[in-house]
Design a protein around this motif. Sequence first.
Motif, PDB file in Angstrom:
ATOM      1  N   LEU A  36      41.035 -15.608  24.427  1.00  0.00           N
ATOM      2  CA  LEU A  36      41.253 -17.011  24.745  1.00  0.00           C
ATOM      3  C   LEU A  36      41.758 -17.205  26.165  1.00  0.00           C
ATOM      4  O   LEU A  36      41.509 -18.236  26.779  1.00  0.00           O
ATOM      5  CB  LEU A  36      42.266 -17.605  23.749  1.00  0.00           C
ATOM      6  N   GLY A  42      37.972 -18.489  25.429  1.00  0.00           N
ATOM      7  CA  GLY A  42      38.446 -19.544  26.311  1.00  0.00           C
ATOM      8  C   GLY A  42      37.316 -20.370  26.889  1.00  0.00           C
ATOM      9  O   GLY A  42      37.450 -21.597  27.075  1.00  0.00           O
ATOM     10  N   LEU A  45      36.375 -22.763  24.275  1.00  0.00           N
ATOM     11  CA  LEU A  45      37.365 -23.828  24.183  1.00  0.00           C
ATOM     12  C   LEU A  45      37.149 -24.873  25.283  1.00  0.00           C
ATOM     13  O   LEU A  45      37.250 -26.076  25.031  1.00  0.00           O
ATOM     14  CB  LEU A  45      38.771 -23.242  24.273  1.00  0.00           C
ATOM     15  N   ALA A  48      34.419 -27.019  24.192  1.00  0.00           N
ATOM     16  CA  ALA A  48      34.854 -27.953  23.149  1.00  0.00           C
ATOM     17  C   ALA A  48      35.567 -29.151  23.762  1.00  0.00           C
ATOM     18  O   ALA A  48      35.360 -30.296  23.329  1.00  0.00           O
ATOM     19  CB  ALA A  48      35.768 -27.239  22.154  1.00  0.00           C
ATOM     20  N   GLU A  49      36.397 -28.915  24.772  1.00  0.00           N
ATOM     21  CA  GLU A  49      37.081 -30.030  25.423  1.00  0.00           C
ATOM     22  C   GLU A  49      36.087 -30.984  26.070  1.00  0.00           C
ATOM     23  O   GLU A  49      36.211 -32.214  25.944  1.00  0.00           O
ATOM     24  CB  GLU A  49      38.062 -29.507  26.467  1.00  0.00           C
ATOM     25  N   ALA A 113      39.387 -20.866  18.847  1.00  0.00           N
ATOM     26  CA  ALA A 113      38.275 -21.380  19.650  1.00  0.00           C
ATOM     27  C   ALA A 113      37.095 -21.782  18.771  1.00  0.00           C
ATOM     28  O   ALA A 113      36.481 -22.846  18.988  1.00  0.00           O
ATOM     29  CB  ALA A 113      37.849 -20.328  20.671  1.00  0.00           C
ATOM     30  N   ALA A 116      38.019 -25.010  17.003  1.00  0.00           N
ATOM     31  CA  ALA A 116      37.968 -26.155  17.919  1.00  0.00           C
ATOM     32  C   ALA A 116      36.528 -26.577  18.177  1.00  0.00           C
ATOM     33  O   ALA A 116      36.201 -27.777  18.187  1.00  0.00           O
ATOM     34  CB  ALA A 116      38.672 -25.800  19.230  1.00  0.00           C
ATOM     35  N   TRP A 117      35.681 -25.589  18.396  1.00  0.00           N
ATOM     36  CA  TRP A 117      34.271 -25.900  18.626  1.00  0.00           C
ATOM     37  C   TRP A 117      33.641 -26.557  17.401  1.00  0.00           C
ATOM     38  O   TRP A 117      32.899 -27.553  17.511  1.00  0.00           O
ATOM     39  CB  TRP A 117      33.508 -24.632  19.001  1.00  0.00           C
ATOM     40  N   PHE A 395      39.533 -19.778  30.656  1.00  0.00           N
ATOM     41  CA  PHE A 395      40.229 -21.027  30.367  1.00  0.00           C
ATOM     42  C   PHE A 395      41.571 -21.146  31.082  1.00  0.00           C
ATOM     43  O   PHE A 395      41.850 -22.152  31.723  1.00  0.00           O
ATOM     44  CB  PHE A 395      40.453 -21.161  28.854  1.00  0.00           C
ATOM     45  N   LEU A 418      43.466 -29.183  21.455  1.00  0.00           N
ATOM     46  CA  LEU A 418      44.636 -28.454  20.978  1.00  0.00           C
ATOM     47  C   LEU A 418      45.865 -29.140  21.579  1.00  0.00           C
ATOM     48  O   LEU A 418      46.023 -29.162  22.786  1.00  0.00           O
ATOM     49  CB  LEU A 418      44.593 -26.984  21.421  1.00  0.00           C
TER      50      LEU A 418
END
Length: 421
Positions: A36, A42, A45, A48-49, A113, A116-117, A395, A418
């Motif tokens: 991550l 990461g 992630l 995902a953001e 991760a 989150a995805w 990340f 997150l």
Amino acid sequence: MTADVVRQAFSWIESVAVPADGGLGWQEAGERFDDLYAGTAGVLLGCAEAMATGRHPAVTTTDGGVATAAGSALDRVAAGARGRLVHLARHEPDASTMPDDGLFDGWAGVAVALRAWARVSGDRAALDTAASVTAGIAERLLHRPVDPGRCADIISGDAGILLALLDALDEGSDSVVVQAAHVLADGLVGLAEEQPDGPHWRMRAGDERLMPGFSHGTAGVAYVLATAGVTLHRDDLHHIAVRAADGLLALGRRPGGWALPLLVPPRPDRPAVTFGWCHGPTGTVRLFALLDAVDPQPRWGQAVEECLGALRDSRVPQRLYPGYWDNLARCCGTAGVGQVLVDRFQDAADPALLTWANTLAEDVLARTVSTPAGGTWSNTAHARTPPELPPEPGFMQGAAGIAGWLARLAAPATAPVLPWL
């Protein structure tokens, strides 16, 4: 302009990917990482953001659950990262690239991760894989031998692993995961070290110095225990988190404001205070904001304002002297500060916070490194020649984390993927 920079960043991230079993991987200093902090998890992630803002088409999945790349670099990066992590979890449980169960350097980060995805993309296979990884972590924890020297912190230790287990419980109750979460929480309580101002946690028992900030010490462990108090319905965990938070308030009091020390006792060769997510108010504010949300008290709201005041007083992102504020990234730099300002804007609806965040973004955008493949960023080590460090895709210190923040800043109503990062 910001949206275009985000697209360019994912184009650059795609350009530096390397083929890896199941998809794509990313390297730092010639070594591939899947974690991550710097690696594949990461990168996913960050995808995902960006996806959570609703400004990018989702990666679709086939009936077999395999992501198919659409037209954008974000889609292709996400598909490659997701494929690699799913493959890693299903086929390489002892892979050397994932040495332990830590949140930022191990399997817990893979689960976080993927989860989150899955939440932003609807990818059921990613969610199922995250559940499988989390169950494996829980089983190992329940059979782990007692180790009084184990790491307690969020980055590599029990606090970070507990945070990943609690994240999984948001998707439903699993008895093994719940049991392991209670075991970890009890273990962290047992590692607390009573000081005159309240309980503290060292990164490892016996370490010479306390690092009271979010990544390696008291602020981060207390945040996790406060979260566990809510999720596991345990008042005892909330109470110890409150005692720790009160101790941090006392520890950071100084003439002219509040600032948590980097190290206790200090070292003459290190700064007295820093301001990032890892050791400064950017991370610590998350503890106070959580306590204020769970059980509103005037001192928690005041503590949030004192953290923001410390950031204002720091004059970030100005580089006041060589070595001051040389970092643009999420862990130690400008993107981390900007992310917490967007979070606080959502809670307070104060447009001045967005103005501040956009001022930080202007500095980051001005320092974009343009390449034929896209845009990225370099952090700086002022004592090196040349001082610009090689750009990183990951990340916490690289382009994925910066791009994820910029995407969210362009759509500030978007909830954080997150809340602790």
